[in-house]
Design a protein around this motif. Sequence first.
Motif, PDB file in Angstrom:
ATOM      1  N   UNK A 118      15.230  -7.492  11.921  1.00 44.35           N
ATOM      2  CA  UNK A 118      14.738  -7.848  13.276  1.00 44.35           C
ATOM      3  C   UNK A 118      15.927  -7.432  14.101  1.00 44.35           C
ATOM      4  N   UNK A 119      15.557  -6.678  15.452  1.00 42.60           N
ATOM      5  CA  UNK A 119      16.230  -6.333  16.485  1.00 42.60           C
ATOM      6  C   UNK A 119      16.906  -4.881  16.093  1.00 42.60           C
ATOM      7  N   UNK A 120      17.422  -4.160  17.203  1.00 38.34           N
ATOM      8  CA  UNK A 120      17.572  -3.036  17.044  1.00 38.34           C
ATOM      9  C   UNK A 120      18.967  -2.646  15.851  1.00 38.34           C
ATOM     10  N   UNK A 121      19.866  -3.214  16.084  1.00 42.94           N
ATOM     11  CA  UNK A 121      21.208  -3.096  15.413  1.00 42.94           C
ATOM     12  C   UNK A 121      20.664  -3.313  13.790  1.00 42.94           C
TER      13      UNK A 121
ATOM     14  N   UNK D  75       3.151   8.498  17.511  1.00 39.02           N
ATOM     15  CA  UNK D  75       1.897   8.576  17.059  1.00 39.02           C
ATOM     16  C   UNK D  75       1.453   7.075  16.708  1.00 39.02           C
ATOM     17  N   UNK D  76       2.103   6.169  16.205  1.00 44.11           N
ATOM     18  CA  UNK D  76       1.575   4.621  16.030  1.00 44.11           C
ATOM     19  C   UNK D  76       1.516   4.159  17.451  1.00 44.11           C
ATOM     20  N   UNK D  77       2.234   4.422  18.397  1.00 46.18           N
ATOM     21  CA  UNK D  77       1.953   3.836  19.668  1.00 46.18           C
ATOM     22  C   UNK D  77       0.577   4.294  20.179  1.00 46.18           C
ATOM     23  N   UNK D  78       0.322   5.467  20.116  1.00 48.29           N
ATOM     24  CA  UNK D  78      -0.844   6.040  20.310  1.00 48.29           C
ATOM     25  C   UNK D  78      -1.871   5.448  19.510  1.00 48.29           C
ATOM     26  N   UNK D  79      -1.934   5.287  18.609  1.00 45.54           N
ATOM     27  CA  UNK D  79      -3.168   4.488  17.721  1.00 45.54           C
ATOM     28  C   UNK D  79      -3.076   2.865  18.213  1.00 45.54           C
ATOM     29  N   UNK D  80      -2.063   2.606  18.759  1.00 47.57           N
ATOM     30  CA  UNK D  80      -1.978   1.256  19.392  1.00 47.57           C
ATOM     31  C   UNK D  80      -1.092   0.268  18.597  1.00 47.57           C
ATOM     32  N   UNK D  81      -0.283  -0.494  19.613  1.00 45.06           N
ATOM     33  CA  UNK D  81       0.563  -1.449  19.012  1.00 45.06           C
ATOM     34  C   UNK D  81      -0.072  -2.557  18.170  1.00 45.06           C
ATOM     35  N   UNK D  89       7.139  -8.220  20.530  1.00 38.79           N
ATOM     36  CA  UNK D  89       7.753  -7.759  21.651  1.00 38.79           C
ATOM     37  C   UNK D  89       6.991  -8.057  23.037  1.00 38.79           C
ATOM     38  N   UNK D  90       7.551  -7.770  24.024  1.00 38.96           N
ATOM     39  CA  UNK D  90       7.057  -8.106  25.473  1.00 38.96           C
ATOM     40  C   UNK D  90       6.954  -6.680  26.051  1.00 38.96           C
ATOM     41  N   UNK D  91       7.778  -5.872  25.878  1.00 37.15           N
ATOM     42  CA  UNK D  91       7.770  -4.476  26.779  1.00 37.15           C
ATOM     43  C   UNK D  91       7.135  -3.377  25.854  1.00 37.15           C
ATOM     44  N   UNK D  92       6.842  -2.138  26.418  1.00 37.52           N
ATOM     45  CA  UNK D  92       6.461  -1.119  25.709  1.00 37.52           C
ATOM     46  C   UNK D  92       7.417  -0.569  24.780  1.00 37.52           C
ATOM     47  N   UNK D  93       8.743  -0.682  25.334  1.00 39.89           N
ATOM     48  CA  UNK D  93       9.875  -0.260  24.438  1.00 39.89           C
ATOM     49  C   UNK D  93      10.125  -1.152  23.353  1.00 39.89           C
ATOM     50  N   UNK D  94       9.900  -2.498  23.690  1.00 38.89           N
ATOM     51  CA  UNK D  94      10.148  -3.417  22.276  1.00 38.89           C
ATOM     52  C   UNK D  94       9.055  -2.800  21.314  1.00 38.89           C
ATOM     53  N   UNK D  95       7.816  -2.616  21.489  1.00 39.54           N
ATOM     54  CA  UNK D  95       6.960  -2.217  20.764  1.00 39.54           C
ATOM     55  C   UNK D  95       7.208  -0.753  19.979  1.00 39.54           C
ATOM     56  N   UNK D  96       7.842   0.085  21.180  1.00 43.00           N
ATOM     57  CA  UNK D  96       8.356   1.421  20.540  1.00 43.00           C
ATOM     58  C   UNK D  96       9.255   1.404  19.311  1.00 43.00           C
ATOM     59  N   UNK D  97      10.232   0.527  19.706  1.00 47.05           N
ATOM     60  CA  UNK D  97      11.238   0.319  18.538  1.00 47.05           C
ATOM     61  C   UNK D  97      10.577  -0.244  17.490  1.00 47.05           C
ATOM     62  N   UNK D  98       9.939  -1.266  17.540  1.00 47.63           N
ATOM     63  CA  UNK D  98       9.150  -1.841  16.217  1.00 47.63           C
ATOM     64  C   UNK D  98       8.285  -0.613  15.649  1.00 47.63           C
ATOM     65  N   UNK D  99       7.788   0.266  16.175  1.00 41.61           N
ATOM     66  CA  UNK D  99       7.025   1.594  15.709  1.00 41.61           C
ATOM     67  C   UNK D  99       8.214   2.492  14.875  1.00 41.61           C
TER      68      UNK D  99
END
Lengths: 349, 349, 349, 349
Positions: A118-121, D75-81, D89-99
């Motif tokens: 969980x988390x980036x690092x 592509x995963x972001x495109x399909x929808x978080x 996550x809260x921001x787009x970037x949060x979800x991007x890193x999850x993806x």
Amino acid sequence: MKKLKVYDDTGFGTRVSDQGARLINPNGTFNVTKKGVSIWERISFYHTLITMPWWQFHLMVVGTFIVINTIFAFLYMLAGPKFMYGSQGTTWWDYYWEAFFFSAQTITTVGYGRVSPFGIWTNILASIESLAGLMGFALITGMLYGRFARPVTKLLFSENMLLAPFNGGTGLMLRVANPKLDLLIDMECTLMLSWVERTEIDTEQVSNPTSSKPQIREIRRYYELPLERKYINFLALSWTIVHPIIPESPLFGVTEAKFLNSDAEFIAKFKGYDETFNQNVSTQYSYKASQVTWGARFKPMYYRSETGSHTVLDLEKISLSEPAILPSPAAIPIMPDVLHATADAGINS
Amino acid sequence: MKKLKVYDDTGFGTRVSDQGARLINPNGTFNVTKKGVSIWERISFYHTLITMPWWQFHLMVVGTFIVINTIFAFLYMLAGPKFMYGSQGTTWWDYYWEAFFFSAQTITTVGYGRVSPFGIWTNILASIESLAGLMGFALITGMLYGRFARPVTKLLFSENMLLAPFNGGTGLMLRVANPKLDLLIDMECTLMLSWVERTEIDTEQVSNPTSSKPQIREIRRYYELPLERKYINFLALSWTIVHPIIPESPLFGVTEAKFLNSDAEFIAKFKGYDETFNQNVSTQYSYKASQVTWGARFKPMYYRSETGSHTVLDLEKISLSEPAILPSPAAIPIMPDVLHATADAGINS
Amino acid sequence: MKKLKVYDDTGFGTRVSDQGARLINPNGTFNVTKKGVSIWERISFYHTLITMPWWQFHLMVVGTFIVINTIFAFLYMLAGPKFMYGSQGTTWWDYYWEAFFFSAQTITTVGYGRVSPFGIWTNILASIESLAGLMGFALITGMLYGRFARPVTKLLFSENMLLAPFNGGTGLMLRVANPKLDLLIDMECTLMLSWVERTEIDTEQVSNPTSSKPQIREIRRYYELPLERKYINFLALSWTIVHPIIPESPLFGVTEAKFLNSDAEFIAKFKGYDETFNQNVSTQYSYKASQVTWGARFKPMYYRSETGSHTVLDLEKISLSEPAILPSPAAIPIMPDVLHATADAGINS
Amino acid sequence: MKKLKVYDDTGFGTRVSDQGARLINPNGTFNVTKKGVSIWERISFYHTLITMPWWQFHLMVVGTFIVINTIFAFLYMLAGPKFMYGSQGTTWWDYYWEAFFFSAQTITTVGYGRVSPFGIWTNILASIESLAGLMGFALITGMLYGRFARPVTKLLFSENMLLAPFNGGTGLMLRVANPKLDLLIDMECTLMLSWVERTEIDTEQVSNPTSSKPQIREIRRYYELPLERKYINFLALSWTIVHPIIPESPLFGVTEAKFLNSDAEFIAKFKGYDETFNQNVSTQYSYKASQVTWGARFKPMYYRSETGSHTVLDLEKISLSEPAILPSPAAIPIMPDVLHATADAGINS
């Protein structure tokens, strides 16, 4: 009559004072150490991994596995236990072991997911570890295949060479067999003799005319010994390799005492084709002077099976011999014409 | 006129009483069993896994998979079902099956995670199992590759050898073809005859002068038979290998009855290059005396395709022959000069 | 003077009426189809997978992936959707897709675990699938390695053979180059001519004395053509292979018209050693009579680079030639002594 | 007396004006660039991946890993978080890193499952990615094996060739040793000289009779130089390769000035058998005229170990030499009979 072919050098050098005790080790490797280049240039990583014993190979894999997990466990702890989502515990050690086994699950790509990054690092660490795991196991896959697929020509050699009666004269003999189930065909043998020859040097005497004792110069000489049969089509049973002690042989008329004093080494080189692996194979073996038995003959090592349907090769009998009386040293083996023809490369009249 | 080359030994030995029924089995292996070394020294693990039939290989993999999961399931139960986090059930067997399939998920590194290891001992077990799983499948990867990548030269041989009319005399023939799509080039054939020769021994008579019946000594002799053509550039169609029964042949003038009584075995050894695998390949095949048909000739096994664009090789016809009248046993095949030149190694006038 | 070596057969047969249009296809394979054995005996699974184009290989992998997931999805549905722990949906199709992707996660051993197997049957299915997945990808690993590691000797050949002026006479020439970066060394070329020869048969006339027109018998003959140079140490630049039209050549004095009517085919066979792959390599190529240009010479295809530091080989110019006037058909090339010595195997005076 | 064998071409061409500075680069590759075919036809993907340095190989793997994860994250972001079940996550970037890390877990088949695919599109993407991951790592497995299992014959060569006193005359010498622990046997050396010869052309003078200065034509000539010993059985220690400057040698009587002006290059080609890898190996090396030292001799590079049990090869001394006075250029080395016999292929009296 042409003289026997003398090699000044077969790749082992001729200066007696600069050489070690034997040229070829009993396991077939050269009795040479190398220095002057860094270990990285000298060793082949692949060679080492391929030829180390199995227990060492497995120990290395397990050891590396533990070390890497320990390192990554610390790194995960450094990133913070709370970023190992789902990890449970009360003490630092609880979390450390969670991290250690999470690392193990990551590097093997099992990834149960009870604990997950969980988390980036922590995620970056886990990504690196799983990538490294895949690469590492890819390497191990290759190594395991390389270890198994390598045709190891483990010929069985008789413990001693024998000086045996042969066709009315004497022959120097060794015996080989293939203990493996691989089919070995087109086997060829080259038998070399390396020993020290002593010659009186006159030049020394000239420069020192008062000395009445001639100087002795020692030089290591190499001979390729002509064989009764250099080649067989199939190594199905045992193969007795015979060097007939004809007058052209450097061994003709040599006494046992002089022979033992010569630092002699016989190198038998074998080349053939392994039909199971579809590859050329080769191996070598060496006998020192002390391993030559004077006056003995090999006893058979194969017999018909009880049902009569096939031949049985008893590998335990590879060195089995019985004493035999040698003819006078001056007796010359009777060589069939065909053998004389085969031996033409080395001997000619 | 020089005599035909006689081999005292081709790797199969000469003592008649010590040998089994045939030298080469129909599948090309040697008719020899080995004893005297432990099975571990004798067998090649790789060889066994590479050459076992596919059903056996798969059975072994599935069997090992089940056995290892059973063992680990017990170990997980021993560590305690509660340390398999998430496992559900009421009876011991419920938990046992959870453990069994958890083990299967671990060794295959699927690791769904519904059940996951918890606590040190279960985690250690799971780590060992996943590591072992990766190593095991690495090995299987190598074996599967080895099984597929091995060029198995499965030449198709005619069921019998034929004694057929050949250039005004007689020739001993066999026919081979390549049933595979691999391109075989530079094919070379060596045809050997091994049979038992009986000679009267005078020495026995001398030591026993009252005996009027001479003693018979049996010895197994090996001959390399000269061929009309030893080598072809491409094994594209069928190849009929012909040994012309010239006066130098050991078969010249031999009657069928005497031949059948000689325990004869013909060994055909083939070497070539497989262009598909970029590897040298080799195989051998043997015919017993009873497999030689006297007075027959091969019928063609290829023809032009209906469209005329290519040649069709009908592999079903490999053994197809028709009866043929042999010339008088004293008739000698007319050999073109070039053949005499090729045969020089063995025969010379 | 000895005659040129004539081969009655190089593996392609001599009966004109039974043969297809050409012996070797332009891609180097034999122009032969095989029948009479089942497809399982005839094809090599490995050979097929190794030599199919990449798009086909990938299509096969993806196709198999989809088919197997579809089958297992049905089996999981059969075992019951409720045994796919965690699967969500309302319709049968919802659950089917859950099953399909669960199957995909199982066979690839990703095993996220949102959906996981529950109960004996689903667990057994999942275990089988993950095991099959590992075996399948093990196979694909081997195939991918085999596809990449195979040295494909793709020599570049000139489109036509040329009859060109050569040392005061005429030479038949072709040109090859290595388009790859692999180092090819010890290259050897064998050039064969296969054509149909027509001879009048007297025996027919004898049995039919009223016929005044002699019968013509057609036979396919094979010749190995002596070359100016059979062997080069390095195939670094282009190599022009030259058969000098000396009186011993079957092409000496042959007119273009007669030549075109002979159904001639030239087969060039190359063997060498690929230093990059440490393997022997070989390939063959063939030219039909119509691909021989009468009166032309190759133009150079390499030049010094602008900086002068290295040589540039322009592979586009492999077939580049210019018209050239041939000397009288009776003109004989001046061969240096050394060439005559090299050609001794085939020609002798 | 026969002349020395002259090669017009060894695969490098004879037109002086069309060639670059040297034939063989110091690392053993040909000094040739190729053009005229597309890069896809010219390069071998396997060759490139096998021969690139390790840091480059690892960089390529890591780079590809990052690029592919970035693409799939989008592509995963495109399909929808929301179709990444469990992502937080809260921001787009949060979800991007999850993806991004979900992608990393999918391609390595770790699949923890905290985040898992949900819905058809995300599931399809994840299936494709895990399949691609398995194929990709299968490829890397093969490449890693290929990189390790390739026998790289890295012979160590003396920096210079020496013109040294030899048996009363002069010999041209180089020295090689095997720095690796691999056993190299059956080593064979071929030493070639390539230089530019200048001949006066009379024909030019005839067509231009007023010119009193004869025209010079330059041609590159190739010679195979006869060696004292072409072959050794074992490359255990160092091997000094000697070309004796006998009258038949093209170097006999050549002055240093003329030699330096000839653009001479010596190419040493080695072939042998690597017993560790069971493969044939080969390599080549070249020396330019400026790398030849006139009047020096090699000093020994091996000695007996202190314990006397083995020989030590000091690889740092491979180029170690001391000045030596050369005999008069007209002095001829005394060659033992056996050497004359060996050299028969090239020289004959």
